[in-house]
Design a protein around this motif. Structure first.
Motif, short mmCIF file in Angstrom:
data_model
loop_
_atom_site.label_atom_id
_atom_site.label_comp_id
_atom_site.label_asym_id
_atom_site.label_seq_id
_atom_site.Cartn_x
_atom_site.Cartn_y
_atom_site.Cartn_z
N VAL A 212 33.60 39.79 64.37
CA VAL A 212 33.63 40.32 63.01
C VAL A 212 33.44 39.19 62.01
N LEU A 213 32.65 39.44 60.99
CA LEU A 213 32.48 38.49 59.88
C LEU A 213 33.08 39.12 58.62
N ILE A 214 33.98 38.39 57.98
CA ILE A 214 34.55 38.84 56.71
C ILE A 214 33.98 37.96 55.61
N VAL A 215 33.40 38.59 54.60
CA VAL A 215 32.78 37.83 53.50
C VAL A 215 33.76 37.74 52.34
N GLY A 216 34.07 36.52 51.91
CA GLY A 216 34.96 36.32 50.77
C GLY A 216 35.98 35.24 51.08
N GLY A 217 36.78 34.89 50.08
CA GLY A 217 37.71 33.78 50.31
C GLY A 217 39.00 33.90 49.51
N GLY A 218 39.39 35.13 49.19
CA GLY A 218 40.62 35.30 48.41
C GLY A 218 41.76 35.83 49.25
N GLY A 219 42.82 36.26 48.56
CA GLY A 219 43.97 36.84 49.24
C GLY A 219 43.60 38.12 49.96
N ARG A 220 42.74 38.90 49.34
CA ARG A 220 42.28 40.15 49.97
C ARG A 220 41.60 39.86 51.32
N GLU A 221 40.77 38.82 51.35
CA GLU A 221 40.05 38.52 52.59
C GLU A 221 40.99 37.95 53.65
N GLY B 15 44.37 29.43 54.06
CA GLY B 15 45.16 30.32 54.92
C GLY B 15 44.38 30.79 56.13
N THR B 16 43.12 31.18 55.91
CA THR B 16 42.32 31.63 57.06
C THR B 16 41.97 30.43 57.93
N HIS C 219 46.90 33.56 51.62
CA HIS C 219 46.41 32.52 50.73
C HIS C 219 45.26 33.05 49.88
N ALA C 220 45.11 32.48 48.69
CA ALA C 220 43.96 32.80 47.83
C ALA C 220 43.31 31.48 47.45
N GLY C 221 43.86 30.82 46.40
CA GLY C 221 43.29 29.53 45.98
C GLY C 221 43.98 28.38 46.67
N THR C 222 43.70 28.22 47.96
CA THR C 222 44.22 27.05 48.69
C THR C 222 43.09 26.45 49.50
N SER C 223 43.20 25.16 49.79
CA SER C 223 42.30 24.61 50.81
C SER C 223 43.08 23.69 51.73
N GLY D 78 42.96 26.97 43.21
CA GLY D 78 42.59 28.09 42.35
C GLY D 78 43.75 28.52 41.48
N GLY D 79 43.51 29.53 40.65
CA GLY D 79 44.53 30.03 39.72
C GLY D 79 45.58 30.83 40.46
N ARG D 80 45.11 31.84 41.20
CA ARG D 80 46.05 32.57 42.05
C ARG D 80 46.05 31.83 43.39
N VAL D 81 47.18 31.30 43.78
CA VAL D 81 47.24 30.37 44.92
C VAL D 81 47.62 31.10 46.21
N LEU D 82 48.72 31.82 46.16
CA LEU D 82 49.25 32.48 47.36
C LEU D 82 49.79 33.84 46.96
#
Ligand code: AMP
Ligand code: GLY
Length: 426
Positions: free
Chosen positions: A3-12, A36-37, A368-372, A382-386
């Motif tokens: 499976v491939l999930i496109v995106g990089g936020g908390g939702r993904e 997070g991913t 996670h949302a805005g983390t690396s 990012g602004g929204r982090v976790l």
């Protein structure tokens, strides 16, 4: 399957969390994913391709023989990712570019609702400053709601309390062009009173299944004050959307929307987000989105008992009415941890520490949302982090558990609302 999930936020991250639980899944790629991913390990791997790089994503899907691609955010949908994958014979879950106009063009969405008798605020469309200003100056009713028609990262809506504010807003849109061509067309609509809720369906264009209704917290400040954000927290199920209200949403909104899209030759497939305003039990549409909400996905996905992959496969095969779509009992709450300053400017690169206690808590998920993550250190990006989600037997318990877990996350300048879900308890 892969499976491939496109995106990089908390939702993904939440999608990856749900997908990897499926016994059918051997590998999950997230493009580009986030810290997070990156840290999920096992079957989950990030791919350094931006969500907007449709050619690159398609090449990757072909080379890696991806069995199913799930699109998280709206930008690649607008750019036609679903059309490109389908044309290349690859399975992809989401709406076509044309169908995604329900989100990507507010003018399209409003005209569609008017044609199909779907309850929504009355409106006019404007294409120049002069005509819009004249309209506003002749109106005695305020607030008026002014919306850039195109995508504006959730910031293109201004609730203008006075005529002066409204004229400033159309000046920003038409003259200063703060949203560029997203505001070539502007919708001015009447202000709806009531309370908001989000209802998501999975649909193959004809059949549909409901996730639990949820409620976002869009304003940055406690008590719903301050600027609009992407969302500061959510909970589900939202008691505001009673069985009776949901029935009205189904009959007056979901059915005519799917029927209308089919009749007009652009069947809507994928997740459909219906942003509602509910007043005295009567729902109307504030907006459609062509995807799951963020942070609402972080509460509705953890409450799904059934296997998400089986549901998405059934949707692609047109067998949605044969699949089980069961929800857990109880409730979920998610609290977004943001960088101080968000939704304005903020610092990045601050180290995040996550206590072992949190990792050991049952029924708590850290999305996670805005983390690396560079393999060693986890930092804010990012602004929204976790987003800290807790599932429990009642809403009150899920709120308490989520806030207990929040206490184990630290980074300099962490900001979060302390009243997520409180509205539903009072
Ligand atoms: P939208 O991007 O269309 O969802 O708008 C963002 C936010 O603006 C919504 O979540 C509402 O809080 C508010 N809003 C939008 N349209 C209206 C309306 N017609 N009446 C009242 N509030 C609105
Ligand atoms: N939470 C609102 C959205 O995803 O648009």
């Amino acid at each position: 399957m892969k499976v491939l999930i496109v995106g990089g936020g908390g939702r993904e991250h939440a999608l990856a969390w749900a997908v990897v639980r499926s016994e059918k899944v051997s590998k999950v790629y997230v493009a580009p994913g986030n810290g997070g991913t990156a840290m999920m390990g096992g079957k989950v791997e990030n791919v350094p391709l931006p969500a907007a790089d449709i050619e690159g994503l398609l090449r990757f899907a072909v080379n890696e023989q991806i069995d199913l691609t799930i699109v998280g955010p709206e930008q690649p949908l607008e750019a036609g990712i679903v059309d490109a994958f389908r044309d290349a014979g690859r399975k992809v879950f989401g709406p076509t570019k044309q169908a995604a106009q329900l989100e990507t063009s507010k003018v399209f969405a409003k005209e569609f609702m008017r044609r199909n008798g779907i309850p929504t605020a009355s409106y006019e469309v404007f294409r120049d400053y002069g005509t819009a200003k004249e309209f506003l100056e002749q109106t005695s009713v305020f607030p008026q709601v002014i919306k850039a028609s195109g995508l504006a990262a959730g910031k293109g809506v201004i609730v203008a309390e006075t005529c002066d504010d409204a004229v400033d807003a159309i000046d920003d849109l038409f003259e200063k062009r703060i949203f560029g061509e997203a505001a070539d067309e502007v919708v001015i609509e009447s202000f709806l009173k009531g309370e908001e809720a989000s209802v998501f369906v999975v649909t193959d264009g004809a059949d549909y299944l409901f996730f639990l209704p949820s409620q976002d917290h869009k304003r940055v400040g406690e008590g719903d004050t301050g600027k609009n954000t992407g969302g500061m927290g959510a909970y589900a199920p939202a008691p505001l959307v009673s069985g009776e209200v949901l029935k009205k949403v189904e009959e007056r909104i979901v059915v005519p929307t799917l029927e209308g899209m089919r009749k007009e030759g652009m069947p809507y497939t994928g997740f459909l987000y219906i942003g509602l305003m509910i007043e005295n039990g009567e729902p109307s549409v504030v907006e459609y989105n062509a995807r799951l909400g963020d942070p609402e996905a972080q509460v509705v996905l953890p409450l799904l008992e059934s296997d998400l992959i089986s549901v998405l496969e059934a949707s692609l095969e047109g067998t949605l009415n044969e699949v089980s779509f069961d929800m857990k009992a109880g409730a979920a709450t998610t609290v977004v941890l943001a960088s101080e300053g968000y939704p304005g400017s903020y610092e990045k690169g601050r180290e995040i520490s996550i206590g072992q206690e949190l990792e050991e808590m049952d029924n708590v998920m850290l999305f996670h949302a805005g983390t690396s993550f560079d393999g060693r250190k986890l930092v804010t990006s990012g602004g929204r982090v976790l987003s800290v989600t807790a599932v429990a037997s009642s809403l009150k318990r899920s709120i308490d558990l989520a806030y207990r877990a929040v206490g184990y996350v630290e980074f300099e300048g962490v900001y979060y609302r302390r009243d997520i879900g409180a509205k539903a308890l009072s």
